[in-house]
Every structure is written in C-alpha cells, then in structure tokens.
Write a protein that holds these residues in place. Structure first.
Motif, short mmCIF file in Angstrom:
data_model
loop_
_atom_site.label_atom_id
_atom_site.label_comp_id
_atom_site.label_asym_id
_atom_site.label_seq_id
_atom_site.Cartn_x
_atom_site.Cartn_y
_atom_site.Cartn_z
N UNK A 185 0.83 -1.21 0.00
CA UNK A 185 0.00 0.00 0.00
C UNK A 185 0.86 1.26 0.00
N UNK A 186 1.98 1.19 0.68
CA UNK A 186 2.86 2.37 0.75
C UNK A 186 3.47 2.70 -0.60
N UNK A 187 3.56 1.72 -1.49
CA UNK A 187 4.09 1.99 -2.83
C UNK A 187 3.09 2.86 -3.61
N UNK A 188 1.81 2.59 -3.45
CA UNK A 188 0.80 3.45 -4.07
C UNK A 188 0.88 4.86 -3.50
N UNK A 189 1.03 4.94 -2.20
CA UNK A 189 1.19 6.24 -1.52
C UNK A 189 2.38 7.00 -2.11
N UNK A 190 3.53 6.37 -2.22
CA UNK A 190 4.72 7.07 -2.71
C UNK A 190 4.54 7.54 -4.15
N UNK A 191 3.91 6.73 -4.96
CA UNK A 191 3.75 7.10 -6.37
C UNK A 191 2.83 8.29 -6.55
N UNK A 192 2.03 8.61 -5.57
CA UNK A 192 1.18 9.80 -5.66
C UNK A 192 1.99 11.09 -5.68
N UNK A 193 3.24 11.05 -5.21
CA UNK A 193 4.08 12.24 -5.23
C UNK A 193 4.58 12.57 -6.63
N UNK A 194 4.56 11.60 -7.52
CA UNK A 194 5.05 11.86 -8.87
C UNK A 194 6.56 12.02 -8.94
N UNK A 195 7.27 11.36 -8.03
CA UNK A 195 8.73 11.36 -8.03
C UNK A 195 9.19 9.97 -8.42
N UNK A 196 10.35 9.87 -9.04
CA UNK A 196 10.87 8.57 -9.45
C UNK A 196 10.86 7.58 -8.30
N UNK A 197 10.36 6.36 -8.57
CA UNK A 197 10.36 5.33 -7.54
C UNK A 197 11.56 4.39 -7.68
N UNK A 198 12.58 4.82 -8.38
CA UNK A 198 13.77 4.00 -8.59
C UNK A 198 14.35 3.44 -7.29
N UNK A 199 14.44 4.22 -6.20
CA UNK A 199 15.05 3.66 -4.98
C UNK A 199 14.12 2.75 -4.18
#
Length: 286
Positions: free
Chosen positions: A149-163
């Motif tokens: 669920x936290x991955x969905x949360x992070x992707x809402x920022x629109x910043x690269x999820x590379x790390x």
C-alpha cells in the motif's frame, strides 16, 4: 539530479489505499503521538535532507508553524483518492530546496530520488513501529500489505520510484543499511531532539504563565516518548541519555497500550476521537 515520474495510479506490484487499507487504519490513528517525533528526527539524520532543512526550513524559527504547514498535505496524500490527493503539491513544495553540502563539492536537492524516498521511508516505518509497539504485533502478511500500500502512496508524489524496494523484506534490508552506514548526527536532527536535555521551548501561541505551569509535566513526558521512540542506533548517534531502567519503563508503557482492555476501550471511542480529521474525512468519503 531529480527524476519526476508521471505514474500516480496503483500498479500491479502495489495495493490500493482506501477502506480496508492498513495504511489508512494506522497512519491517522491519534495514538501515533505516542511514538514522538521519530520520523522527523530520522529524516534529518540523512545528511542531504538535514541540510535542506537547515538551509531552507522555518523549522528552527517556528517549529510549530513548520508542522502546521507540513502535516496536512501529507495526510491529504494518504487519505485522498487516486484522482484527488495532495501528492504532487507536496513534491512541488520542494523544487527550490537545493544547495551545497558544507565542506564538499557535492550538491543536494530535496527531489533527488534517494533523498525524497528516505523521507517517505520514515513515514512508512513509523506505521510499522507504531502498530507493533502500541497496538498489536503485526503478522508477516500485514507487514507486506502495508508495504504494498505504501508503494501506491509514494507514487502519488510523482517522483521517481527508482530507490523503492520491491518487497517488505527488501525494505527491511534498506532500512538496516541506512541505520548502520548512512545516517549521521546532522545539526538539524540534534536541534530536533535538543529539548530532551534542555526542555521544550515555549510555543509562540502559548501564554508564558500557562507554559510555566504545563512545562514541568510536558517536558519529562516529551523526553521519555522522544528518546524511547527512537531506534537505539539513532540514540547513540545523537548522544541521547537512555538507561536500562528507562527502557524497561518504556516497554511496560507500550505493553499497557497493546493490552486487550485498552484496545477494547479505544475501539469504542467515537471515530473523531480515535482518528485525525483527515482520516475521518477519508473514511466518510469511502
């Protein structure tokens, strides 16, 4: 170098936020105050992030005002919908946060993916720590669900999820490596816990007489929750005093909150008492 991602919808490797979400269940729970400022202190122990706070934030001049500006958009990112949340606004607050690391030729930028992800990681880890310490012991399946669920949360920022680690197990490896090899006692972090030994400064909105009455109770409690709520490695780096006796007291305090009677009583309180207003609005919307 910054990397901006356009994807904000949940992907196949993530789980959605919303009713039934464990992130929703725990992040807005008002018992979260029991962990103290754990995520904020740990964020500032990453040198690049701490330097950004040191150079650009109002944190030192008016801590309470900084919190009032920071907390609402984070909550509105979590408890918003996929189509209407504050994620990209949070990201855009940080475009100007950049500069040079003292004594080096390196530069920092708040939107560097590794720096930005660390801030998010501390918020996710606070859910694990809070639930395990003050609510219930999480199962492996629950820990994995929170991570997805936290991955969905992070992707809402629109910043690269590379790390971003793919699994909870990989996140734990990432967290341990950051604790042992990366974090430092940056001045921003040391300032953030200075009240543990010096006492909390009077908030601007509080009358001096009121603070004189309240502070003898508030300061020891704040020191107890702050120091007890930090990882041992962070306490060591920041030279925070903590004895074996204090640790035993903290663990008894935590066990009381995890007990069945306390949880039974808490679950029967009105939702507006148990949850932040942002969470209440999210649950009402469904």
């Amino acid at each position: 170098m910054t990397e901006v991602a356009q994807q904000t919808e949940p992907l196949d490797d993530a789980l959605p936020l919303g009713l039934g979400s464990l992130v929703w269940k725990y992040f807005g729970d008002n018992r979260m105050f029991l962990i103290g400022p754990r995520p904020a202190v740990l964020q500032n122990m990453l040198a690049e992030l701490g330097q950004g706070v040191y150079d650009h934030s109002t944190f030192f001049a008016d801590t309470a005002e900084r919190l009032r500006r920071t907390i609402p958009p984070i909550f509105n990112t979590v408890y918003g919908s996929d189509d209407d949340n504050a994620g990209t606004r949070v990201r855009d607050f940080h475009h100007h946060v950049k500069g040079e690391m003292p004594g080096t030729d390196r530069r920092y930028h708040a939107l560097d993916p590794d720096t930005y992800f660390w801030a998010h990681a501390t918020f996710v880890e606070q859910i694990y720590y809070f639930a395990d310490t003050f609510v219930k012991r999480l199962t492996p399946a629950e820990r994995e669900q929170i991570w997805l669920e936290s991955k969905t949360w992070y992707r809402r920022y629109g910043v690269s999820d590379r790390p971003m680690p793919a699994t909870h197990a990989e996140f734990e490896q990432y967290w341990d490596a950051m604790m042992e090899r990366v974090l430092v006692a940056h001045p921003s972090a040391k300032y953030g816990v200075g009240y543990v030994t010096k006492g909390f400064p009077k908030p601007k909105a509080v009358h001096p007489l009121v603070w004189r009455i309240v502070s003898p109770v508030f300061n020891p409690l704040a020191a107890f929750l702050t120091t007890g709520g930090l990882p041992p490695r962070a306490r060591d780096l920041l030279n925070l005093p903590w004895s074996a006796q204090q640790e035993r007291r903290y663990q008894r305090f935590a066990a009381l909150w995890r007990s069945r009677p306390v949880n039974w009583l808490w679950d029967r309180l009105p939702m507006r008492v148990r949850y932040s207003g942002y969470a209440v609005k999210g649950y009402a919307r469904g």
